[in-house]
Scaffold this motif. Structure first.
Motif, PDB file in Angstrom:
ATOM      1  N   GLN A  57       0.808  -1.216   0.000  1.00  0.00           N
ATOM      2  CA  GLN A  57       0.000   0.000   0.000  1.00  0.00           C
ATOM      3  C   GLN A  57       0.847   1.275   0.000  1.00  0.00           C
ATOM      4  OE1 GLN A  57      -3.181  -0.552   2.932  1.00  0.00           O
ATOM      5  NE2 GLN A  57      -3.365  -2.675   2.269  1.00  0.00           N
ATOM      6  N   GLY A  59       2.943   1.732  -2.346  1.00  0.00           N
ATOM      7  CA  GLY A  59       3.205   1.970  -3.768  1.00  0.00           C
ATOM      8  C   GLY A  59       1.883   1.900  -4.514  1.00  0.00           C
ATOM      9  N   ARG A  60       1.932   1.474  -5.771  1.00  0.00           N
ATOM     10  CA  ARG A  60       0.678   1.288  -6.514  1.00  0.00           C
ATOM     11  C   ARG A  60       0.154  -0.100  -6.172  1.00  0.00           C
ATOM     12  NH1 ARG A  60       0.106   1.090 -11.502  1.00  0.00           N
ATOM     13  NH2 ARG A  60       2.161   0.321 -12.098  1.00  0.00           N
ATOM     14  N   TYR A  61      -0.804  -0.139  -5.267  1.00  0.00           N
ATOM     15  CA  TYR A  61      -1.306  -1.410  -4.748  1.00  0.00           C
ATOM     16  C   TYR A  61      -2.048  -2.165  -5.843  1.00  0.00           C
ATOM     17  CZ  TYR A  61      -3.659  -4.646  -1.533  1.00  0.00           C
ATOM     18  OH  TYR A  61      -4.111  -5.770  -0.870  1.00  0.00           O
ATOM     19  N   ASP A  62      -1.560  -3.366  -6.137  1.00  0.00           N
ATOM     20  CA  ASP A  62      -2.230  -4.202  -7.133  1.00  0.00           C
ATOM     21  C   ASP A  62      -2.227  -5.623  -6.587  1.00  0.00           C
ATOM     22  OD1 ASP A  62      -2.809  -5.977  -9.180  1.00  0.00           O
ATOM     23  OD2 ASP A  62      -1.685  -4.854 -10.710  1.00  0.00           O
ATOM     24  N   SER A 186       5.237  -3.219  -5.787  1.00  0.00           N
ATOM     25  CA  SER A 186       4.259  -2.143  -5.982  1.00  0.00           C
ATOM     26  C   SER A 186       4.930  -0.860  -6.451  1.00  0.00           C
ATOM     27  CB  SER A 186       3.516  -1.879  -4.671  1.00  0.00           C
ATOM     28  OG  SER A 186       2.980  -3.076  -4.175  1.00  0.00           O
ATOM     29  N   GLU A 187       6.182  -0.986  -6.850  1.00  0.00           N
ATOM     30  CA  GLU A 187       6.929   0.142  -7.387  1.00  0.00           C
ATOM     31  C   GLU A 187       7.037   1.320  -6.426  1.00  0.00           C
ATOM     32  OE1 GLU A 187       4.976   0.779 -11.118  1.00  0.00           O
ATOM     33  OE2 GLU A 187       5.355  -1.301 -11.686  1.00  0.00           O
TER      34      GLU A 187
END
Lengths: 324, 324
Positions: A57, A59-62, A186-187
């Motif tokens: 969470q 980063g970009r959460y996926d 998540s980068e």
């Protein structure tokens, strides 16, 4: 705040990871399916996947992407448990029969190999090479740690440093990597994943110290196995090290440990447990665990004040105080 | 043409891989270093690295790059051997003491885990995700095969298909993947790596059939372990399956296998070996092995006529006829 409340907010995502975990060990091979699902159902706190999800969470959460980290980390943890049970000659874990006692040692060994291989297979769905490099490096350390623990069985001359290095490899590293890789996948920026790594490392150290304390203070019902399992197999833990450093008790304790070793752990260890419980050693170990929790929380400073940060702090406090 | 002549042309590159192999298991941990180097020195034909190097010549050959495939594949092979020795209760392999007999089962289990983890660590230096996906998938199959072999111990009702699937997982897959990944890591075209995969698969099948034949026909000196090791642990191999299908010998053979099983393999198996050697079963197995060699060589058709292609054909012929 307890763990269940934090988990309940993430219920849907944890349930998804749980499903993917079960699917990941799916095989047409009847016995492997049975042994793997037996392990799955034995449960556990799923602390590694939870850390992956929370770290994600930042980063970009996926979810679909980071389950490819969460699932392997839990599988790797499970694989090491099955192999440890072979070594420990453990009949129960979390109140359930172990694979090696329900089946046999060779089934346990191959089940561990299989789950480990499946873990890698899931992880290879992610293409960032850093992820695989960090993960495989951590696994090597875990393996060195497994071997190392054998060498220190019943070694009453070991130092605090020996103990700390052992629990780092045994527990803290994989939790640290869970946090780190959740962020990387998540980068999240590098400084964020580095902070989360440190958080996981400190929490992991506290987690294992608490675990070692509970083996000395818990009841069979609480632990799902009899207390004193550690000393029966020769595992000298933190409170015992503290007690060994206390001249008042040292020679009696050495004699008691020698007795247990002579009987290969097949003996009543109540006298040993009383010696440890009646001194200030548990308390001292608790203090070190609390210091690790403080350090864990300090590591988060500078991270954005999102909900996940609060959750990590809550989990850290929970781990510092957990009694099961 | 023999294997040594082929190898001698590649001597420098093989020596380089050998050095990297030794370095790869380097560790400060004294016992792991000792067990790993013990395994290294036990030798072996290094057939997987050789296939990687030869396959690499169908693309842009870069030794430094493909050693990151050659080393892990040999390490994975070694790791499975250590774990198999635990299961097989084998005291010697290639005339040397096994890790489990020189140390003990738990040391062997953890040594296997460690070598396996190191294999992954070396491979992660390559960034092409296909490599890791293909490798991890193959490892999963190898693990399923390990478990599967237990299930078929002493099972005289198994089919030829059961046997072939077992040796595919046990041996042919990793050899196939050695050829395939050697090509992929050298950026050879897809149809080239696919052909090389098939070549490796067929050669691997022939290799294991020959291995199984030698266990029945070889001497202790040739094998580095007593002949009949397979049946003592319950491993029913191709010539035995053929013999079981021969009504003339079937009931006597069933009785002999039952006797060996009852004594847990701790018995003289000369009567069993004579029954197999005196019929046409070895010959029939040899014919199937030869057919696999033919298929292997056919798989290479369409590949450029480079020196490596001739070498692969020579190795295939060598494997089809090897007597050690």
């Amino acid at each position: 705040m307890n763990l269940l409340q934090i988990y309940s907010r993430m219920k849907k995502d944890i349930a998804y990871v749980e499903r993917r975990l079960e699917e990941s060990v799916h095989t047409d091979h009847a016995m492997l399916k049975e042994t793997s699902l037996h392990l799955m159902k034995a449960g556990g706190k799923r602390i590694r996947p939870v850390f992956v999800l929370l770290a994600g969470q930042f980063g970009r959460y996926d979810l679909e992407r980071i389950q490819h980290i969460a699932v392997p980390l839990e599988l790797i943890h499970m694989a090491t448990l099955v192999h440890d049970d072979v070594i420990d000659d453990a009949d129960t874990r979390r109140g359930q029969l172990t694979v090696k006692s329900k089946w046999d040692n060779r089934v346990a060994m191959y089940t561990g190999d299989y789950i480990f291989a499946k873990a890698l297979m899931v992880a290879t769905q992610l293409t960032d090479p850093r992820i695989h490099q960090l993960l495989s490096k951590a696994i090597v350390e875990v393996c060195v740690g497994e071997m190392e623990q054998i060498r220190f069985f019943f070694r009453t001359d070991q130092t605090l440093r020996d103990y700390l290095l052992r629990i780092k490899r045994k527990t803290a590293l994989l939790i640290a990597v869970s946090c780190q890789l959740g962020a990387i996948a998540s980068e999240a920026p590098d400084d964020v994943s580095a902070k989360l790594y440190r958080f996981g490392y400190y929490v992991g150290m506290a987690f294992q110290i608490r675990d070692d304390i509970l083996d000395l203070t818990g009841t069979e019902k609480e632990l799902g196995k009899p207390p004193g399992s550690d000393i029966r197999q020769g595992n000298i833990t933190l409170p015992v090290l503290y007690a060994l450093n206390d001249p008042v008790i040292r020679s009696d304790l050495l004699a008691e440990i020698a007795r247990i070793q002579q009987l290969d752990g097949q003996t009543d260890v109540t006298p040993f447990l009383s010696m440890i419980r009646n001194g200030p050693y548990i308390e001292a170990a608790d203090r070190l665990s609390a210091r690790y929790i403080d350090k864990a929380i300090d590591s988060l400073s500078g991270l954005p004040d999102i909900r996940a940060k609060k959750d990590l702090i809550d989990i850290a406090h929970f781990i510092g105080n957990r009694s099961y």
